[in-house]
Design a protein around this motif. Structure first.
Motif, PDB file in Angstrom:
ATOM      1  N   ILE A 233      72.833  79.397  63.774  1.00  0.00           N
ATOM      2  CA  ILE A 233      73.486  78.971  62.526  1.00  0.00           C
ATOM      3  C   ILE A 233      75.009  78.883  62.645  1.00  0.00           C
ATOM      4  CG2 ILE A 233      71.636  79.711  60.987  1.00  0.00           C
ATOM      5  CD1 ILE A 233      73.273  82.147  60.272  1.00  0.00           C
ATOM      6  N   GLY A 234      75.534  79.134  63.819  1.00  0.00           N
ATOM      7  CA  GLY A 234      76.973  78.949  63.978  1.00  0.00           C
ATOM      8  C   GLY A 234      77.580  79.900  64.984  1.00  0.00           C
TER       9      GLY A 234
ATOM     10  N   ALA B   8      79.972  78.952  53.096  1.00  0.00           N
ATOM     11  CA  ALA B   8      79.138  78.036  53.885  1.00  0.00           C
ATOM     12  C   ALA B   8      78.243  78.820  54.844  1.00  0.00           C
ATOM     13  CB  ALA B   8      80.015  77.049  54.650  1.00  0.00           C
ATOM     14  N   PHE B   9      78.814  79.830  55.499  1.00  0.00           N
ATOM     15  CA  PHE B   9      78.027  80.652  56.405  1.00  0.00           C
ATOM     16  C   PHE B   9      76.932  81.408  55.649  1.00  0.00           C
ATOM     17  CE2 PHE B   9      77.123  84.877  58.013  1.00  0.00           C
ATOM     18  CZ  PHE B   9      76.542  84.563  59.226  1.00  0.00           C
TER      19      PHE B   9
ATOM     20  N   GLU C 231      75.427  80.796  52.878  1.00  0.00           N
ATOM     21  CA  GLU C 231      74.351  79.897  52.433  1.00  0.00           C
ATOM     22  C   GLU C 231      73.399  79.587  53.590  1.00  0.00           C
ATOM     23  OE1 GLU C 231      74.042  75.339  50.909  1.00  0.00           O
ATOM     24  OE2 GLU C 231      75.574  76.589  49.957  1.00  0.00           O
ATOM     25  N   LYS C 232      73.942  79.282  54.771  1.00  0.00           N
ATOM     26  CA  LYS C 232      73.102  79.012  55.943  1.00  0.00           C
ATOM     27  C   LYS C 232      72.294  80.243  56.342  1.00  0.00           C
ATOM     28  CE  LYS C 232      76.235  75.700  58.099  1.00  0.00           C
ATOM     29  NZ  LYS C 232      77.111  75.497  59.268  1.00  0.00           N
TER      30      LYS C 232
ATOM     31  N   THR D 184      69.419  80.882  53.759  1.00  0.00           N
ATOM     32  CA  THR D 184      68.393  79.842  53.898  1.00  0.00           C
ATOM     33  C   THR D 184      67.563  80.059  55.156  1.00  0.00           C
ATOM     34  OG1 THR D 184      69.743  78.256  52.691  1.00  0.00           O
ATOM     35  CG2 THR D 184      68.005  77.357  54.088  1.00  0.00           C
ATOM     36  N   MET D 185      68.223  80.299  56.281  1.00  0.00           N
ATOM     37  CA  MET D 185      67.505  80.480  57.539  1.00  0.00           C
ATOM     38  C   MET D 185      66.599  81.707  57.494  1.00  0.00           C
ATOM     39  SD  MET D 185      67.257  82.359  60.552  1.00  0.00           S
ATOM     40  CE  MET D 185      68.781  83.271  60.630  1.00  0.00           C
TER      41      MET D 185
END
Length: 129
Positions: A20-21, A102-103, A105-106, A109-110
Motif C-alpha cells: 500500500i505504499g 490518504a494512507f 484510507e488505503k 480498505t486493504m
C-alpha cells in the motif's frame, strides 16, 4: 476454527502492508506490531540532502485480537534519524494531513477487504486537522 487461527500470518500482513505504499518500516516490525512513517515536508530544503530534516507523521499499528489499533503521532524527523514529538508549523500541516489521510484510507480498505480486519484509532493518537 478459532479466532486466532483466522488471523493472517505476520508474513502475509507484511507483504500486504508493503503493497500500500512506501511507509512500512519493516525492520521495526514484529508479529502483531507494525511501524510506518512518512516524511511529508522538508524542514529546510536549502540544506544538503544528508543534513535535511522533515515534518511528518508516524504510526504504530498493533493487532489486538481481530482489530488493529492505530496510534498516529506527528512531528519532526531529525538528522539522527529519529522522530521527535514537536509542534508542527501550520505551513506543513496541510501536506502532512493529506498524506496521513490518504494512507489511512488505503490501510483501512486493504485490511478490511483482504483480511476482514478493522482499524480503530487509539485515544493516544494525535488528531489531524
Amino acid at each position: 476454527m478459532s479466532e486466532a487461527a483466522k488471523a493472517p500470518t505476520h508474513y502475509r500482513l507484511i507483504s500486504a502492508l508493503k503493497a500500500i505504499g512506501p511507509y512500512l518500516r519493516e525492520p521495526l516490525c514484529k508479529d502483531g506490531s507494525y511501524h510506518f512513517d512518512c516524511l511529508s515536508v522538508c524542514v529546510d530544503d536549502t540544506k544538503s540532502p544528508e543534513d535535511r530534516e522533515f515534518w511528518g507523521w508516524w504510526l504504530d499499528l498493533s493487532l489486538v485480537e481481530q482489530t488493529f489499533e492505530a496510534t498516529y503521532q506527528m512531528g519532526r524527523y531529525n538528522q539522527v534519524g529519529e522522530w521527535v514529538l514537536e509542534q508542527t508549523p501550520k505551513s506543513a500541516l496541510a501536506e502532512i494531513t493529506r498524506t496521513q489521510e490518504a494512507f489511512h484510507e488505503k490501510l483501512v480498505t486493504m485490511l478490511k477487504e483482504k483480511f476482514s480486519l478493522d482499524v480503530t484509532i487509539d485515544d493516544d493518537s494525535v488528531e489531524f486537522v
